[in-house]
Scaffold this active site. Structure first.
Site, short mmCIF file in Angstrom:
data_model
loop_
_atom_site.label_atom_id
_atom_site.label_comp_id
_atom_site.label_asym_id
_atom_site.label_seq_id
_atom_site.Cartn_x
_atom_site.Cartn_y
_atom_site.Cartn_z
N LYS A 378 -9.01 -0.84 -11.55
CA LYS A 378 -8.91 -0.25 -10.26
C LYS A 378 -7.26 -0.30 -9.97
O LYS A 378 -6.45 -1.23 -10.77
CB LYS A 378 -9.79 -0.87 -9.01
CG LYS A 378 -9.51 -2.50 -9.02
CD LYS A 378 -10.52 -3.00 -7.99
CE LYS A 378 -10.61 -4.35 -7.93
NZ LYS A 378 -11.62 -4.76 -7.21
N ARG A 472 -20.24 -8.36 2.46
CA ARG A 472 -19.27 -7.11 2.32
C ARG A 472 -20.10 -6.16 1.92
O ARG A 472 -20.73 -5.45 2.79
CB ARG A 472 -18.23 -7.61 1.33
CG ARG A 472 -16.96 -6.39 1.15
CD ARG A 472 -15.74 -7.08 0.16
NE ARG A 472 -16.24 -6.73 -1.12
CZ ARG A 472 -15.61 -6.92 -2.06
NH1 ARG A 472 -14.12 -7.33 -1.98
NH2 ARG A 472 -15.86 -6.88 -3.40
N TYR A 605 21.03 -6.84 4.70
CA TYR A 605 20.35 -6.62 6.09
C TYR A 605 20.36 -7.84 6.84
O TYR A 605 19.90 -8.99 6.08
CB TYR A 605 19.14 -5.77 5.90
CG TYR A 605 19.14 -4.53 5.69
CD1 TYR A 605 19.81 -3.74 6.52
CD2 TYR A 605 18.06 -3.93 4.57
CE1 TYR A 605 19.91 -2.30 5.98
CE2 TYR A 605 18.16 -2.72 4.21
CZ TYR A 605 18.83 -1.74 5.07
OH TYR A 605 18.77 -0.44 4.85
N MET A 653 14.43 -1.76 0.38
CA MET A 653 13.20 -1.03 -0.03
C MET A 653 13.47 -0.55 -1.40
O MET A 653 12.61 -0.61 -2.44
CB MET A 653 13.07 0.55 0.82
CG MET A 653 11.95 1.30 0.29
SD MET A 653 11.81 2.73 0.93
CE MET A 653 11.57 2.23 2.76
#
Ligand SMILES: *Cc1c(COP(=O)(O)O)cnc(C)c1O
Length: 718
Positions: A378, A472, A605, A653
Site C-alpha cells: 500500500k 478499528r 525562513y 517545500m
C-alpha cells in the site's frame, strides 16, 4: 563509501559489443575468402550473424525494462538512433553518388523503401531496424504479458525466417511465395525492424529484468549446444541451397539468449570506450573499405591490402579502430555529459532489489511450513514505488499482495501483477463491478458492509475482517452468527478471514497478554465456524511485528509490510525473532548550489539558523514536498563525501540547506544521502524517523509523491 563501485557494470556486454562490431566488419570483407569458401561461409554467414542481434539485445536490455517503463526513454532512443542514421546517410552520400545510386529509375520509391527498411547503403539497414524494432518491442512489452509478447516477437521472427534462410522451403508453395513476393516489394530482406529486431529487443529486455538469471555454467552449456545446432542448421540449409539470404536462423535465438546471459556474469570495470567505439566501427567501416581501395590503388598496394582477404579484413579493422577509438574518446570528453541518469539530477529514491529479495527470503524462512508471504504494497509500497516493488516480488515468486484502496489494486493489475490482491480498507460497494473485473479481493469491514456489497449482485472475492480488540475495522469476534450469515451470502466468495493485532510490536507483559487474547478470540471464532460445518477459508493474523514476535502462529498468510522493506518501525525495538533485514530504500539528493554565509548571517525562513562562524552552505533540491518531514528542520542531517552535514534552518517545500563547512572538497553535483540504506546507521530510516518524532512507516510512505524511483542495479547504465 564509493557509490559507483557497487553499481553493476556490464563489462562482458561492453567488450562483446566491440567483438560484434569486428564480426560485422568480417561480414563485409570476407576474411577467409582467399583461403576457404566453406570457412568463410562459416565465419561470415553463421558466426558473424550474432553481431547485429547482439547490438539489438544490448539496446533491449537497457530499454525494454519494467522498472522504468517510461516513454521518454523510448523517445530518447528513437531520437538518438534517428540522428545517427541521418548523419550516416549524409556521410555516405558521396559513396552513393560514386555508385550511381541517384541515377536510374524509380528513385523516390526506392529512396523511401531504403530509408524505412533497407538502408541507403548495405550496412545502414540496422539503424531503421533498431528504431522500428524498439517501437514494436516496447508496445508488445507494455501491452502483453511476457510470454505473449515473446510469442508474438517469435512469430514475427518466424515469418522473417521463411523470407530469409528458409526461403527455399516455401518457394514451391504458390500462395506463400506470393505473400513473400508482396513483402519483397516493400523491402529487399526480411531481416529488418519488423521481423528480426523485435524478438531480440524483447530477449534483451527479459534478461534486463533479471528474472531468468541463469548460472554461468548453464548459460555456457546452452550457448555451446545452440551454437553447434545453429552451425548444423546453417550448413544444412546452405548445402541444400535453401537460403535466399543468411541472416536469420532458428537456433540463433537460443544462441543469443545464452550468449548474452553468459556475458552478464562478467562484471567489473566499465568500458565506455569499447562500447561507444563499437558503434562507430560499425558505422564507418564501409568508408574505410572505400578509402583503403582508393589509397592502395594509388600506392600500388592492391595485391597486399585488397586482394588478400585476410590482410584486407585486418587492414579495415585496423583503420576502423584507429579512427573509432580516438573519436569515441574525444566524444566522451567533449560530447554531452552522460553517465548520470536523468532521474538522479535532483533527488531520488534508490532501490536495492537485492535487499528486497534478501528480506523476502529471510522472512519466508521464519514462517511456519505452509504459510505464505502476503506483501503489503500500500501507499506506493511504503514510498518505494509499487510498480518496482510488486513486479520484483512477483518475479521472486510472491503470489499475494495487499493494498489499502481499490485504486492501488487496479494499478497493480495494470502493471501486470497477476497474483492475489487484497484491499485491506474500505471500497464503496458501488464499485463491486470493478472488484470483479480486476479480480481483486475486498475486505469485509463489518456486517452492514458485507450486506450492501452482496446486494450489488456481483460475484466478488472477499476476506472477512474480524475485530479481536483493535476496534478499528472488522466484525466483532463475538458476533459469530453474523459471520456465519456472511458465509451464506450468495454473491460473496469468502476466500479468507483475518484479524489484526494492535500491540504485537511490544514485548511488555500486558501487551503480550492482550495479543494472546486477540489470537485466542480469533481462533475461538474459527473453531465455532468449523463446528457449524463451515469450511474455514485462508487465515491470517500477523503483520511484520506479529511475525517477529509470534512466529509460531500457523496461518495461511503473513501480511508483511515494513519488514519487507528492510527496516523496523523504531530503532532498537526488541523482537523475539531477529532476522537480518536490509533496507531497500536510500534517499539521495545532489548538491546544486554552494554558498558562503558569513558569521552572524542566517539561513532560510524564519531565520532559525544563524552561522556561528563563516560557513559554507550547500543547497539540496529536496524538501517536505518530496516527503521529507519539516520537523527535521535544524535537526538530523545528511552524509556528503562520507561525512555528516547538519541541516541548517527550516526545511522548505522544495529545498533544504546543510552546513558543509567542516567537509573539505564538497562540490556541485555531489550526492548527499538523506536516508541511508544501511541498518543501524545514524541516517537509517528508523533513526531519522525517531528524530522526526514518527515511525519509519510514516517517514517512508511519504516519499511516494514526487520523487523518481531508480533501481540501483540499473543506475550505471542509464
Ligand atoms: C498496513 C497493514 C499491514 C502491514 O503492516 P506492517 O506493520 O507494515 O507489516 C498488515 N495488515 C494490515 C491490516 C495493515 O493495514
Amino acid at each position: 563509501m564509493s557509490e559507483s563501485k557497487s553499481w553493476n557494470r556490464y563489462t562482458g556486454i561492453d567488450c562483446f559489443r566491440f567483438a560484434a562490431a569486428l564480426l560485422i566488419v568480417a561480414i563485409h570483407t570476407s576474411p577467409l575468402a582467399s583461403y576457404t569458401q566453406t570457412g568463410d561461409f562459416i565465419l561470415t554467414r553463421i558466426v558473424a550473424r550474432v553481431g547485429v542481434p547482439f547490438f539489438l539485445m544490448t539496446s533491449g536490455f537497457f530499454l525494454i525494462r519494467p522498472y522504468q517503463q517510461n516513454r521518454d526513454r523510448l523517445k530518447q532512443f528513437v531520437k538518438k538512433t534517428a540522428l545517427i542514421y541521418g548523419a550516416a546517410i549524409l556521410l555516405y552520400v558521396p559513396v552513393n553518388l560514386y555508385n550511381g545510386y541517384f541515377s536510374g529509375d524509380g528513385l523516390l520509391p526506392r529512396l523511401i523503401q531504403d530509408l524505412v527498411f533497407d538502408g541507403t547503403l548495405y550496412h545502414l539497414w540496422y539503424l531503421p531496424a533498431a528504431i522500428l524494432g524498439a517501437v514494436i518491442a516496447w508496445r508488445l512489452a507494455k501491452r502483453y504479458s511476457r510470454p505473449m509478447a515473446l510469442a508474438i516477437g517469435g512469430l514475427l521472427y518466424l515469418v522473417g525466417l521463411f523470407g530469409d534462410s528458409y526461403y527455399g522451403v516455401i518457394e514451391d508453395i504458390a500462395l506463400v511465395k506470393g505473400f513473400y513476393g508482396l513483402l519483397f516489394q516493400v523491402f529487399d530482406h526480411t531481416r529488418n525492424g519488423l521481423f528480426l529486431a523485435p524478438i531480440f529487443f524483447l530477449l534483451g529486455g527479459m534478461l534486463g529484468e533479471g528474472k531468468q538469471a541463469l548460472s554461468l555454467g548453464k548459460s555456457l552449456w546452452g550457448f555451446g549446444i545452440s551454437f553447434v545446432l545453429m552451425l548444423a542448421e546453417a550448413l544444412t540449409l546452405h548445402h541444400f541451397q535453401v537460403q535466399r539470404h543468411d541472416s536469420m536462423y532458428l537456433f540463433l535465438l537460443p544462441c543469443m539468449y545464452f550468449l548474452f546471459s553468459a556475458l552478464l556474469h562478467w562484471r567489473g570495470a566499465r568500458m565506455p570506450l569499447l562500447r561507444d567505439s563499437s558503434l562507430l566501427i560499425y558505422l564507418i567501416h564501409p568508408m574505410v573499405i572505400v578509402t583503403l581501395r582508393l589509397v592502395s590503388k594509388k600506392l600500388g598496394l592492391q595485391e597486399l591490402l585488397v586482394e588478400n582477404s585476410l590482410a584486407h579484413f585486418l587492414a579495415v579493422c585496423l583503420g576502423s579502430v584507429a579512427f573509432s577509438v580516438p573519436a569515441a574518446a574525444l566524444w566522451e570528453r567533449l560530447g554531452p555529459k552522460r553517465g548520470r541518469p536523468a532521474d538522479t539530477n535532483r533527488a531520488w529514491i534508490e532501490l536495492n532489489p537485492e535487499h528486497l529479495a534478501h528480506n523476502a527470503a529471510e522472512l519466508q524462512q521464519q514462517m511456519p511450513e505452509g504459510c505464505r508471504l502476503m506483501a503489503v504494497v500500500k501507499t506506493e509500497a511504503y514510498g518505494h514505488g509499487a510498480f518496482a516493488i510488486a513486479s520484483r516480488l512477483e518475479q521472486m515468486g510472491v503470489e499475494a499482495f495487499a493494498v489499502a484502496t481499490l485504486e492501488e489494486g487496479i494499478r497493480l493489475r495494470r502493471y501486470g501483477i497477476r497474483g492475489e490482491i487484497l484491499v485491506l480498507g474500505y471500497t464503496s460497494p458501488g464499485r463491486a463491478r470493478e472488484l470483479k473485473k480486476y479480480g481483486i479481493t475486498q475486505t469485509l469491514i463489518d456486517f452492514t458492509y458485507a450486506n450492501s456489497l452482496n446486494r450489488q449482485g456481483m460475484a466478488v472475492k472477499c476476506h472477512i475482517k474480524i475485530d479481536t480488540g483493535m476496534h478499528r475495522l472488522g466484525i466483532s469476534s463475538q458476533e459469530t452468527e453474523k459471520v456465519k450469515r456472511i458465509f451464506r451470502m450468495k454473491n460473496l466468495k469468502i476466500t479468507g478471514i483475518y484479524t489484526h493485532l494492535c500491540c504485537a510490536d511490544s514485548r511488555g507483559c500486558r501487551e503480550e497478554a492482550f495479543t494472546r487474547e486477540q489470537i485466542r478470540r480469533f481462533q475461538g471464532l474459527l473453531e465455532e465456524l468449523i463446528s457449524s460445518g463451515i469450511t474455514v477459508p485462508k487465515t491470517h493474523i500477523q503483520s511484520s511485528y506479529g511475525l517477529l514476535n509470534y512466529p509460531e502462529l500457523a496461518c495461511d498468510y503473513v501480511r508483511v509490510g515494513i519488514a519487507l522493506y528492510g527496516v523496523l518501525s523504531q530503532p532498537g525495538r526488541d523482537t523475539r525473532l531477529q532476522p537480518k533485514l536490509k533496507p531497500v530504500m536510500a534517499l539521495k539528493a545532489r548538491v546544486v548550489l554552494l554558498r558562503a554565509v558569513s558569521a552572524g548571517e542566517t539561513v532560510g525562513y524564519g531565520r532559525t539558523f544563524t552561522a556561528a562562524r563563516d560557513s559554507r552552505i550547500a543547497i539540496l533540491p529536496i524538501g517536505y514536498g518530496d516527503g521529507l518531514p519539516r520537523s527535521l528542520s535544524n535537526k538530523s542531517g545528511v552524509m556528503i563525501r562520507g561525512q555528516y552535514a547538519p541541516v541548517a534552518g527550516r526545511i522548505c517545500m522544495d529545498q533544504l540547506a546543510v552546513d558543509v563547512t567542516e567537509i573539505p572538497g564538497v562540490s556541485l553535483g555531489d550526492v548527499a544521502t538523506v536516508i541511508c540504506g544501511e541498518t543501524d546507521a545514524e541516517l537509517s530510516a528508523p533513526m531519522v524517523a525517531e528524530t522526526a518524532e514518527t515511525i519509519s512507516n510514516e517517514l517512508l510512505c511519504r516519499m511516494g509523491a514526487r520523487l523518481p524511483v531508480v533501481v540501483r542495479s540499473h543506475l550505471g547504465q542509464i
